[in-house]
Motif scaffolding. Structure first.
Motif, short mmCIF file in Angstrom:
data_model
loop_
_atom_site.label_atom_id
_atom_site.label_comp_id
_atom_site.label_asym_id
_atom_site.label_seq_id
_atom_site.Cartn_x
_atom_site.Cartn_y
_atom_site.Cartn_z
N ARG A 93 0.75 -0.93 -0.05
CA ARG A 93 -0.14 0.10 0.37
C ARG A 93 1.04 1.63 -0.31
O ARG A 93 0.32 2.00 -0.32
CB ARG A 93 -1.20 0.24 1.88
N ARG A 94 1.99 1.36 0.78
CA ARG A 94 3.26 2.28 1.25
C ARG A 94 3.60 3.01 -1.02
O ARG A 94 3.95 4.21 -0.97
CB ARG A 94 4.01 1.83 2.21
N ARG A 97 0.79 4.16 -3.22
CA ARG A 97 0.17 5.37 -2.47
C ARG A 97 1.37 6.23 -3.24
O ARG A 97 0.76 7.15 -3.42
CB ARG A 97 0.43 5.44 -0.85
N ALA A 98 2.39 6.10 -2.79
CA ALA A 98 3.58 7.08 -3.60
C ALA A 98 3.02 7.10 -5.29
O ALA A 98 3.92 8.36 -5.93
CB ALA A 98 4.97 6.36 -3.11
N TRP A 108 -6.30 0.88 -7.36
CA TRP A 108 -6.01 1.67 -5.75
C TRP A 108 -6.99 1.47 -5.03
O TRP A 108 -6.83 0.45 -3.70
CB TRP A 108 -5.79 3.18 -6.10
#
Lengths: 313, 273, 492
Positions: A93-94, A97-98, A108
């Protein structure tokens, strides 16, 4: 595109694949643990998941009364374990997200929904002492994510980098799984060919969703060298080493066509592919499967490092 | 006097660095009291290094190295003709506005102790030179010269409180005190013939301060040696503090286990001209 | 002028209502809107309001997901009733904005070069040279077109029919333009007919104008097709949505510090096809975090060597390093002098009268009139750390007086302005709420561009004068109307 964006997509896919692989392993471990105890070591079956996932040794005393539950928690959601399911999901997820603007909304949302639902699902699973629905859910969510990726993502370089991550990770996992069964989970006193050995092999096949395929191709009881052939050399098997390396090579070719020609990593991929393409199961077993797998893991890592150097830094 | 300078800085890494970038303020400029005869900066970089002249008039080179490297070696060397003018400067390039030199910086932020120090030696208008000499002597007495106790991040206030430091700290305290008294002041990095032995080697360049006095102009004060710079001094770069005038400021990525060697030799040239 | 109702603690005294003149009649630009509001049932408006929120969540979905947990309440409230400005009002503002921005850029160029204005004694040298926002490393640096503030956001307030004041200048990194664009997008979906009937001037070409401005500001050595990037601090920055939005609309890469590196005084971005030279950086990162080699040796943020490349004239930064000097609220008070000094013109837009507490007689006045003044920190922004005299208690005033006494030059004071109010859909129905306005001025040195619109902020709480989104403010779409159509040509 920016190297950082490509890098995030690559790792997003790697972590999603890692998530799914560990969920499969846990399922197998659980099945094995339902068998009558055969080694005298109560939690031996969780070792498979611990070793294959590369988790650091679990800081749980050997005589803890609820060692089983603690080990499971360690593998699923312990923040101290960087290889846990939750850690992989969090990393995925990190990275997602980026590069939110490079993902489709479906991708997403799929990822985010999994992340947001994880905790309550896991809690329910512990409360009900029922691991299976939780693991099923993880596999469904993973399939959902790949569905979104395949179904909505433009086939540009972003797609290639994500898929390269998937297949490098998958090859790594399949090789480790084979190695652990073959080398680490040596059959106990009953020895090779015993029923426990048979069950272990069956479950390795289950872990990569290949039990049915095995029967389809070989029409006989699982035998180690046949299994090795299936999981290493059969191009029809989507989790085999040959399949994964071939995909990486095709994706790199596509990148070369789309971007600015071949780089050093293309040669490395070509070399690894030919080595697999022209190997036979007999040779591999004869030379020692364990050594062969260690070599493969090193080459696969080296390929990943070269791709990183050529495109992602 | 013809002064000969050799200044080598070498970084070695146990694990190679993959990127290094440095600002080099290693080129002195000619003024009324120093004339550059010849000067070279060598980094091993092919071709000339890109450069610009900064706000204070220092020629600044940018050195970059990409790809794995386990060492960086920078050599500055040359010969400078110097003249003794009692520390008073002539014809220095002055692109920076004079009142700007009253500006405090992170390393020269005033504190009550610094204010007290400045006030105690203020002899009033018309007696600035006396004030500055008094300050120089007082700071020299208050801050013993000892290496290894302060570093590039030490502020003027820290050094004063600690009571020890090196030339850099002396220059910071002096400049801070001057600014508190309304006298523009700056940090100078440079070289000094510190010994009669032409082969004597030092492990650092030198630093001192300059203050601006109405009617006279800029005057140098080497607090560490208690003198105004004479013909044994070569001015390299100026700034509001060390950060702006440091001969080398750099950052590297990767590269662990750094080992830094600095070799400075400054001597009167064998053949005087 | 309409008075607020009795319990409204609002500005002491009456305030200007933009829809109604003091005799109760409808002001000209609001003719149609007033009629429409009258004929539209309140439920219909509420329905539109809900629709707008849903649209915002959808359009702004990227914004929502960046906040942890995807909390849609992080969206800044949008009021569906637009604020209207007539063609003549806008043309006056446009001239005033261009004039003021020209003077601010001239001031910054002067301060970082010859400092004529200091020599002429128009403002104290110390105010500039000892200012935190002044950057010594910019002294003497020549910039393309001599422009420092390429994107300027000037905050305007209105107190009467023709009384506009500049409340503050934002030359550092003004934000909020994405609201101008998205508010309009939502208005177009909600009220297509109303919008068409009003002949509203478009704003959606702002990203094109921004890109044009940025490209015109490229360094002399750049290629004919300069590469522009948007530099963001990253996804955790509160304005990240705007950064990604603008990059997307301009077709520029959105980069972080780690994506850039300097080699031989040139800036490159790391891409999958290798290093690519960058010519112009629209940076939304503060000066302090741009280059650890210059500003903070311990910072891992930023691009080491960026300032070297910049000072060597190999890359352009928008806005320029050191342009925040013009945002200082003490320097603000001298802007009318700047306009006279640099342009030899009289200021079109008025300044709010300002007492500089750093000056003894001013300080004394401020101390005695705290209860009726607004006191602000010179470096403050966002409505934080200020004292609104008429709204404060005795104790608050005393505490604030102590802060001023400790560092008087850090404060300025202004009279409490009776901000104008616009019809706003609130709990009770349609009621006047106070508004301000931030139009954006783009300057390249070749051209000045102002898109007819801006960020209009509205204080949703009754009587409140604080429009900042961090403190309960919302936004409104601002409709700048076309001049009345000329009569049809009389040709045979």
């Amino acid at each position: 595109m920016l190297s950082r964006t490509a890098n995030n997509l690559y790792w997003l896919a790697r972590y999603m694949e890692r998530l799914e692989n560990l969920a499969r392993l846990l399922e197998v471990s659980e099945r094995l643990s339902l068998l009558p105890d055969q080694t005298g070591e109560e939690n031996a079956n969780w070792q498979l998941a611990l070793i294959v996932s590369g988790a650091p040794p679990a800081p749980i005393p050997a005589d803890a009364p609820d060692r089983h539950a603690q080990l499971l928690h360690y593998l699923v959601a312990d923040p101290a374990n960087p290889s846990s399911l939750l850690a992989s999901l969090d990393q995925a997820r990190r990275n997602g997200r980026a590069v939110r603007i490079s993902l489709t909304t479906e991708m997403w949302e799929s990822l985010n929904t999994t992340y947001l639902g994880f905790e309550s699902r896991w809690k329910a699973s512990r409360r009900d002492h029922n691991l299976r629905p939780f693991l099923d859910w993880i596999r469904e969510r993973s399939a959902h994510f790949y569905g979104a990726l395949e179904g909505t993502m433009v086939r540009d370089e972003a797609y290639c980098f994500a898929r390269i991550g998937t297949f490098l990770e998958r090859a790594d996992n399949t090789a480790r799984l084979l190695d652990v069964k073959y080398h680490v989970l040596l059959p106990g006193k009953e020895g090779v060919g015993s029923w426990i050995d048979y069950f272990q092999w069956t479950h390795v096949l289950r872990a990569v969703s290949a039990l049915g395929s095995y029967h389809y191709f070989y029409r006989e009881n699982p035998r180690p060298w046949k299994i090795a052939e299936l999981l290493i050399l059969r191009e029809e098997m989507p989790r085999s080493l040959l399949f994964c390396v071939h995909q990486v090579q095709l994706l790199l070719d596509r990148l070369a066509a789309e971007l600015d020609g071949a780089r050093a990593c293309h040669r490395a991929a070509g070399k690894l592919f030919s080595r697999l393409r022209y190997s036979s199961a007999g040779e591999i077993i004869q030379d020692g499967l364990h050594e062969w797998l260690l070599d493969f893991l090193a080459d696969n890592n080296d390929l990943a490092a070269r791709i990183t150097r050529d495109y992602l830094l | 006097m013809l002064v000969e300078v050799f200044h080598r800085t070498e970084y070695r890494y146990a694990e190679p660095a993959h990127y290094t970038i440095q600002s080099l303020r290693l080129t002195p400029s000619s003024t009324g009291t120093q004339q550059i005869r010849d000067w070279f900066v060598d980094t091993g970089h092919p071709g000339p290094l890109p450069a610009f002249v900064d706000s204070f008039g220092n020629l600044t080179h940018t050195f970059t190295q990409r790809g794995p490297h386990d060492s960086v070696r920078i050599v500055a060397r040359g010969r400078v003709w110097t003249e003794d003018n009692g520390g008073v400067l002539r014809n220095t390039p002055e692109p920076f506005p004079l009142p700007g030199y009253l500006r405090p910086t992170a390393l020269t932020t005033p504190t009550p102790a610094l204010q007290e120090l400045a006030r105690a030696h203020d002899k009033g208008p018309g007696k600035e030179v006396e004030t500055l000499h008094g300050l120089m002597n007082a700071i020299r007495a208050a801050i013993a010269y000892r290496t290894g106790e302060t570093d590039a991040r030490t502020t003027a206030a820290d050094a004063l409180a600690r009571g020890s430091g090196v030339c850099q700290d002396h220059a910071h305290v002096f400049a801070t005190a001057c600014r508190l008294l309304g006298l523009p002041a700056r940090y100078v990095s440079g070289y000094l013939i510190a010994s009669d032995d032409p082969h004597a080697t030092h492990t650092a360049a030198h630093a001192w301060a300059e203050a601006h006095v109405p009617e006279i102009g800029w005057i140098g004060f080497d607090v560490s040696n208690g003198v105004c710079p004479g013909e044994g001094y070569v001015r390299l770069a100026v700034g509001l503090d060390y950060r702006e005038a440091a001969p080398i400021r750099g950052i590297q990525r990767g590269g662990t286990g750094e080992d830094l060697t600095v070799e400075v030799r400054v001597a009167a040239a064998a053949s005087q001209q | 002028m309409n008075s607020p109702d009795a319990e409204d603690p609002g500005p002491s005294g009456p305030f200007f209502e933009e829809m109604h003149a003091s005799d109760g009649s409808v002001r000209k630009p609001y003719d149609q809107l007033a009629a429409w509001l009258e004929h539209t049932p309140l439920e219909e408006l509420r329905r539109k309001q809900h629709e707008a929120e849903a649209l915002f969540r959808r359009i702004g979905i990227t914004f929502a997901v960046y906040t942890e947990g995807g909390d849609p309440e992080k969206l800044i409230p949008f009021d569906i009733i637009p604020r209207l400005l007539s063609a003549s009002e806008w043309s006056f503002l446009e001239r005033g904005l261009a004039q003021r921005t020209r003077a601010l850029n001239a001031f910054l160029a002067d301060v970082y070069h010859g400092q004529e204005i200091l020599r002429a004694g128009h403002l104290p040298a110390e105010l500039v040279l000892a200012n935190d926002a002044y950057r010594p490393e910019m002294q003497g640096v020549d910039l393309p077109g001599g422009i420092y503030s390429h994107i300027s956001g000037l905050d305007l307030v209105r107190t009467g029919e023709s009384d506009f004041y500049v409340l503050e200048d934002n030359c550092r990194t003004p934000s909020g333009v994405s609201y101008m664009l998205e508010d309009r997008e939502v208005s177009m979906r909600l009220f297509p007919d109303l919008l068409a009937n009003h002949r509203v001037r478009p704003v959606e070409y702002y990203p094109d104008e921004l890109l044009r401005t940025l490209r015109e500001t490229a360094p002399p050595g750049a290629s004919a097709d300069p590469v522009v990037v948007v530099l963001t601090p990253g996804i955790y920055n509160s304005a990240y949505y705007e950064h990604s939005f603008l990059a997307d609309k301009m077709g520029a890469e959105l980069v972080e510090g780690q994506d850039l590196f300097v080699e031989n005084n040139q800036v490159f971005m790391r891409t999958t096809t290798g290093p690519r030279k960058v010519d112009v950086i629209y940076r939304r990162v503060d000066d302090d975090f741009l280059d650890p080699l210059v500003f903070d040796p311990d910072s891992l943020l930023g691009v080491p060597g960026l300032l070297n490349a910049y000072r060597a004239g190999q890359v352009s930064l928008a806005n320029a390093v050191g342009s925040g000097l013009a945002d200082d609220k003490a320097i603000y008070s001298y802007v009318p002098d700047m306009i006279r000094f640099y342009l030899a013109e009289e200021p079109l837009l008025a300044n709010v009268p300002t007492w500089r507490c750093g000056e003894a007689d001013n300080l004394a006045y401020v101390r005695d009139h705290l209860h009726e003044l607004v006191v602000k920190e010179v470096h403050g922004s966002g409505g934080y750390g200020m004292l609104i005299g008429p709204r404060s208690t005795r104790a608050e005033q005393e505490a604030y007086a102590a802060r001023i006494a400790a560092a008087p030059h850090q404060f300025i004071a202004q009279p409490t302005l009776a901000l104008s109010a616009c019809p706003t859909l609130v709990e009770e129905g349609i009621a006047p709420r106070h508004v301000d306005f931030r139009p954006f001025v783009l300057s390249s040195g070749k051209e000045t561009r102002i898109v007819p619109g801006g960020l209009c902020r509205v204080a949703l709480r009754k009587g409140s004068l604080v429009v900042n989104s961090s403190q309960g403010g919302g936004t409104k779409d601002t409709w700048v109307l076309e001049p009345p159509a000329p009569p049809p040509p009389d040709d045979a």
